[in-house]
Write a protein that holds these residues in place. Structure first.
Motif, PDB file in Angstrom:
ATOM      1  N   MET A   1      11.411   1.871  17.102  1.00 15.94           N
ATOM      2  CA  MET A   1       9.957   1.978  16.303  1.00 15.94           C
ATOM      3  C   MET A   1       9.201   2.381  16.881  1.00 15.94           C
ATOM      4  O   MET A   1       8.115   1.389  18.085  1.00 15.94           O
ATOM      5  N   ARG A   2       8.228   3.477  16.730  1.00 20.00           N
ATOM      6  CA  ARG A   2       6.772   4.204  16.818  1.00 20.00           C
ATOM      7  C   ARG A   2       5.881   2.531  16.566  1.00 20.00           C
ATOM      8  O   ARG A   2       6.466   1.690  15.441  1.00 20.00           O
ATOM      9  N   ARG A   3       4.558   2.265  16.275  1.00 22.71           N
ATOM     10  CA  ARG A   3       4.036   1.911  16.491  1.00 22.71           C
ATOM     11  C   ARG A   3       3.959   1.770  14.635  1.00 22.71           C
ATOM     12  O   ARG A   3       4.241   2.344  13.918  1.00 22.71           O
ATOM     13  N   PRO A   4       4.302   0.132  14.503  1.00 25.08           N
ATOM     14  CA  PRO A   4       4.661  -0.504  13.277  1.00 25.08           C
ATOM     15  C   PRO A   4       3.874  -0.216  12.167  1.00 25.08           C
ATOM     16  O   PRO A   4       2.747  -0.328  12.969  1.00 25.08           O
ATOM     17  N   ARG A   5       3.684  -0.167  11.147  1.00 27.91           N
ATOM     18  CA  ARG A   5       3.427   0.608   9.793  1.00 27.91           C
ATOM     19  C   ARG A   5       3.168  -0.977   8.581  1.00 27.91           C
ATOM     20  O   ARG A   5       4.185  -1.820   8.773  1.00 27.91           O
ATOM     21  N   HIS A   6       1.935  -2.151   8.267  1.00 26.24           N
ATOM     22  CA  HIS A   6       2.324  -2.876   7.690  1.00 26.24           C
ATOM     23  C   HIS A   6       2.240  -1.976   6.557  1.00 26.24           C
ATOM     24  O   HIS A   6       1.667  -1.434   5.843  1.00 26.24           O
ATOM     25  N   ILE A   7       3.780  -2.819   5.347  1.00 26.68           N
ATOM     26  CA  ILE A   7       3.533  -2.398   3.777  1.00 26.68           C
ATOM     27  C   ILE A   7       3.530  -3.809   3.179  1.00 26.68           C
ATOM     28  O   ILE A   7       4.504  -5.158   3.400  1.00 26.68           O
ATOM     29  N   ARG A   8       2.394  -3.628   2.226  1.00 29.05           N
ATOM     30  CA  ARG A   8       2.565  -4.598   1.388  1.00 29.05           C
ATOM     31  C   ARG A   8       2.650  -4.122  -0.132  1.00 29.05           C
ATOM     32  O   ARG A   8       2.385  -3.034  -0.803  1.00 29.05           O
ATOM     33  N   ILE A   9       3.871  -5.513  -0.779  1.00 30.80           N
ATOM     34  CA  ILE A   9       4.384  -4.254  -1.969  1.00 30.80           C
ATOM     35  C   ILE A   9       4.057  -5.277  -3.109  1.00 30.80           C
ATOM     36  O   ILE A   9       4.384  -6.914  -2.560  1.00 30.80           O
ATOM     37  N   GLU A  10       3.113  -5.531  -3.964  1.00 28.06           N
ATOM     38  CA  GLU A  10       2.465  -6.669  -5.104  1.00 28.06           C
ATOM     39  C   GLU A  10       3.041  -6.151  -6.372  1.00 28.06           C
ATOM     40  O   GLU A  10       3.083  -5.518  -7.133  1.00 28.06           O
ATOM     41  N   SER A  11       3.685  -7.232  -6.678  1.00 24.73           N
ATOM     42  CA  SER A  11       3.631  -6.669  -8.349  1.00 24.73           C
ATOM     43  C   SER A  11       3.091  -8.629  -9.467  1.00 24.73           C
ATOM     44  O   SER A  11       4.143  -9.356  -9.317  1.00 24.73           O
ATOM     45  N   VAL A  40       3.181  -2.293  -7.341  1.00 24.94           N
ATOM     46  CA  VAL A  40       1.300  -1.266  -6.018  1.00 24.94           C
ATOM     47  C   VAL A  40       2.029  -2.331  -5.082  1.00 24.94           C
ATOM     48  O   VAL A  40       2.598  -2.723  -4.363  1.00 24.94           O
ATOM     49  N   VAL A  41       2.114  -0.146  -3.830  1.00 24.45           N
ATOM     50  CA  VAL A  41       2.179  -0.762  -2.412  1.00 24.45           C
ATOM     51  C   VAL A  41       1.338  -0.375  -2.293  1.00 24.45           C
ATOM     52  O   VAL A  41       1.006   0.601  -2.276  1.00 24.45           O
ATOM     53  N   THR A  42       1.100  -1.209  -0.696  1.00 25.51           N
ATOM     54  CA  THR A  42      -0.445  -0.878   0.398  1.00 25.51           C
ATOM     55  C   THR A  42      -0.140  -0.744   1.778  1.00 25.51           C
ATOM     56  O   THR A  42       1.396  -1.232   1.819  1.00 25.51           O
ATOM     57  N   VAL A  43       0.108   0.248   2.346  1.00 24.02           N
ATOM     58  CA  VAL A  43       0.185   0.920   3.788  1.00 24.02           C
ATOM     59  C   VAL A  43      -0.529   1.316   4.747  1.00 24.02           C
ATOM     60  O   VAL A  43      -1.763   1.919   3.898  1.00 24.02           O
ATOM     61  N   ASP A  44      -0.907   0.584   6.124  1.00 22.36           N
ATOM     62  CA  ASP A  44      -2.042   0.413   5.900  1.00 22.36           C
ATOM     63  C   ASP A  44      -1.467   0.340   7.815  1.00 22.36           C
ATOM     64  O   ASP A  44      -0.295  -0.348   8.200  1.00 22.36           O
ATOM     65  N   ASP A  45      -2.478   0.059   8.587  1.00 21.91           N
ATOM     66  CA  ASP A  45      -2.271  -0.107  10.304  1.00 21.91           C
ATOM     67  C   ASP A  45      -2.311  -1.701  10.606  1.00 21.91           C
ATOM     68  O   ASP A  45      -1.978  -2.079  11.395  1.00 21.91           O
ATOM     69  N   ASN A  46      -2.322  -2.378   9.537  1.00 21.39           N
ATOM     70  CA  ASN A  46      -3.329  -3.551   9.813  1.00 21.39           C
ATOM     71  C   ASN A  46      -1.999  -4.951   9.943  1.00 21.39           C
ATOM     72  O   ASN A  46      -1.718  -5.226   8.991  1.00 21.39           O
ATOM     73  N   VAL A  47      -1.186  -4.818  11.259  1.00 19.25           N
ATOM     74  CA  VAL A  47       0.131  -5.331  11.331  1.00 19.25           C
ATOM     75  C   VAL A  47      -0.811  -7.140  12.016  1.00 19.25           C
ATOM     76  O   VAL A  47      -0.479  -6.613  13.496  1.00 19.25           O
ATOM     77  N   THR A  48      -1.674  -7.603  11.722  1.00 20.71           N
ATOM     78  CA  THR A  48      -1.893  -8.767  12.218  1.00 20.71           C
ATOM     79  C   THR A  48      -1.039  -9.472  12.862  1.00 20.71           C
ATOM     80  O   THR A  48      -1.214 -10.527  13.372  1.00 20.71           O
TER      81      THR A  48
END
Length: 61
Positions: A1-11, A40-48
Motif C-alpha cells: 500500500m502506498r502512503r495510507p490515507r485516514h478514513i473517518r466514518i461518522e453517524s 459522513v466520511v472524511t478522508v485526509d492524510d492525518n494518519v497520526t
C-alpha cells in the motif's frame, strides 16, 4: 500500500477511524455517500495514530 490515507466514518455518536489506500478511501466515501446520506466520511492524510486497516480492504480496490 502506498502512503495510507485516514478514513473517518461518522453517524450520530458512532465514529470509526481506519487507514487505507487513496483508492479504497475514495471508493468507501463514494459508496456511503450514495447509499447512506446520514453517514459522513472524511478522508485526509492525518494518519497520526495507527488506526486499523479498513475492514475487507481488498473489496474497496
Amino acid at each position: 500500500m502506498r502512503r495510507p490515507r485516514h478514513i473517518r466514518i461518522e453517524s450520530g455518536a458512532l465514529r470509526l477511524d481506519y487507514q487505507g489506500s487513496a483508492e479504497q478511501a475514495q471508493n468507501v466515501a463514494d459508496e456511503l455517500a450514495h447509499g447512506s446520506p446520514e453517514v459522513v466520511v472524511t478522508v485526509d492524510d492525518n494518519v497520526t495514530e495507527d488506526p486499523p486497516t479498513l475492514p475487507c480492504s481488498r473489496l474497496w480496490e
